[in-house]
Design an enzyme around this catalytic site. Sequence first.
Site, PDB file in Angstrom:
ATOM      1  N   SER A  45       1.030  -1.044  -0.238  1.00 41.79           N
ATOM      2  CA  SER A  45       0.023   0.062   0.248  1.00 41.79           C
ATOM      3  C   SER A  45       0.824   1.328   0.018  1.00 41.79           C
ATOM      4  O   SER A  45       1.838   1.093   0.627  1.00 41.79           O
ATOM      5  CB  SER A  45      -0.779   0.169   1.130  1.00 41.79           C
ATOM      6  OG  SER A  45      -2.063  -0.920   1.153  1.00 41.79           O
ATOM      7  N   GLU A  60      -0.533  18.740  -5.805  1.00 36.48           N
ATOM      8  CA  GLU A  60      -1.933  18.832  -6.412  1.00 36.48           C
ATOM      9  C   GLU A  60      -2.944  17.722  -6.023  1.00 36.48           C
ATOM     10  O   GLU A  60      -3.854  17.716  -6.544  1.00 36.48           O
ATOM     11  CB  GLU A  60      -1.635  18.475  -8.017  1.00 36.48           C
ATOM     12  CG  GLU A  60      -0.677  19.540  -8.604  1.00 36.48           C
ATOM     13  CD  GLU A  60       0.867  19.148  -8.449  1.00 36.48           C
ATOM     14  OE1 GLU A  60       0.988  18.148  -7.980  1.00 36.48           O
ATOM     15  OE2 GLU A  60       1.535  19.833  -8.898  1.00 36.48           O
ATOM     16  N   SER A  61      -2.388  17.167  -4.832  1.00 33.70           N
ATOM     17  CA  SER A  61      -3.401  16.420  -4.216  1.00 33.70           C
ATOM     18  C   SER A  61      -2.556  14.800  -3.936  1.00 33.70           C
ATOM     19  O   SER A  61      -1.842  14.933  -2.769  1.00 33.70           O
ATOM     20  CB  SER A  61      -4.910  15.943  -4.659  1.00 33.70           C
ATOM     21  OG  SER A  61      -5.562  17.296  -4.674  1.00 33.70           O
ATOM     22  N   CYS A 102      -6.070  18.200  -8.527  1.00 32.08           N
ATOM     23  CA  CYS A 102      -6.519  19.662  -8.798  1.00 32.08           C
ATOM     24  C   CYS A 102      -5.823  20.518  -9.511  1.00 32.08           C
ATOM     25  O   CYS A 102      -4.429  20.188  -9.662  1.00 32.08           O
ATOM     26  CB  CYS A 102      -6.912  20.423  -7.455  1.00 32.08           C
ATOM     27  SG  CYS A 102      -5.663  20.568  -6.354  1.00 32.08           S
ATOM     28  N   HIS A 132      -3.138   0.115  -4.047  1.00 31.58           N
ATOM     29  CA  HIS A 132      -3.100  -0.818  -3.065  1.00 31.58           C
ATOM     30  C   HIS A 132      -3.114  -2.008  -3.989  1.00 31.58           C
ATOM     31  O   HIS A 132      -3.865  -2.166  -4.922  1.00 31.58           O
ATOM     32  CB  HIS A 132      -4.367  -1.106  -2.377  1.00 31.58           C
ATOM     33  CG  HIS A 132      -4.739   0.048  -1.579  1.00 31.58           C
ATOM     34  ND1 HIS A 132      -4.160   0.262  -0.347  1.00 31.58           N
ATOM     35  CD2 HIS A 132      -5.397   1.259  -1.522  1.00 31.58           C
ATOM     36  CE1 HIS A 132      -4.282   1.711   0.275  1.00 31.58           C
ATOM     37  NE2 HIS A 132      -5.228   2.059  -0.504  1.00 31.58           N
TER      38      HIS A 132
END
Lengths: 131, 131
Positions: free
Chosen positions: B55, B62-63, B83, B68
């Site tokens: 994971s 930008e986020s 974004c 996983h």
Amino acid sequence: MQALGRHLLLELFDCDAEALNSLEVVKTSMVEAAKRAQATIVDVIFHEFNPFGISGVVVIAESHLAIHTWPEYRYAAVDVFSCGDVLQPQAAADHLMEQLGAARASGVELQRGIFVNSPMAMPHKPMAVRG
Amino acid sequence: MQALGRHLLLELFDCDAEALNSLEVVKTSMVEAAKRAQATIVDVIFHEFNPFGISGVVVIAESHLAIHTWPEYRYAAVDVFSCGDVLQPQAAADHLMEQLGAARASGVELQRGIFVNSPMAMPHKPMAVRG
């Protein structure tokens, strides 16, 4: 149809702008949300952006929770990705709505990793962390 | 309709099981995918699970990108949340498919933070990281 993961995409609107711009509030709320969802926390990582907004991820043994906040829009995007039957995404959602003062919310829950023809029962992800 | 964020949910099937079980391969592939998508990397966090699976999250200005993996099902769930107009999720997806040997893939791109009646232009998230 069975799936390996469940993914709740939560939209929080009309939140408390100050809460959304506080690294401490957002981080504390997310960690507590993970706990209330019965998640096993593996790692926590939060950043503050200039001039506005917090981004953060709580990595859990069952996958992850993520948040991105836009205080200037009083909006936050939350993801609760989980595998297995233990996690309770609703408990996380309820806590975040309360702590961030969300007057409105909407959510979609998606299944991830669907194997349409699989004859096997889908096991959940092993819980132990190796490294 | 304008949105604050774009969220690509990518399903990778029939991958190389060894690649999906290698922390190094998954991490390197994700970091390079973020770079190819033109993301500004802020933090990288990966964990290996016992007995199978990786994971990980790449936090970007930008986020975020998240993955996983279920080597036993040769499956990986990837998220590219961004974004602004700079990021190229397709470049990240192409790189991951190649590096993880995905024979099949499907994806959905969602808009997050839609303000239906907003008269304002939607600015992207500020790029600078405060802390």
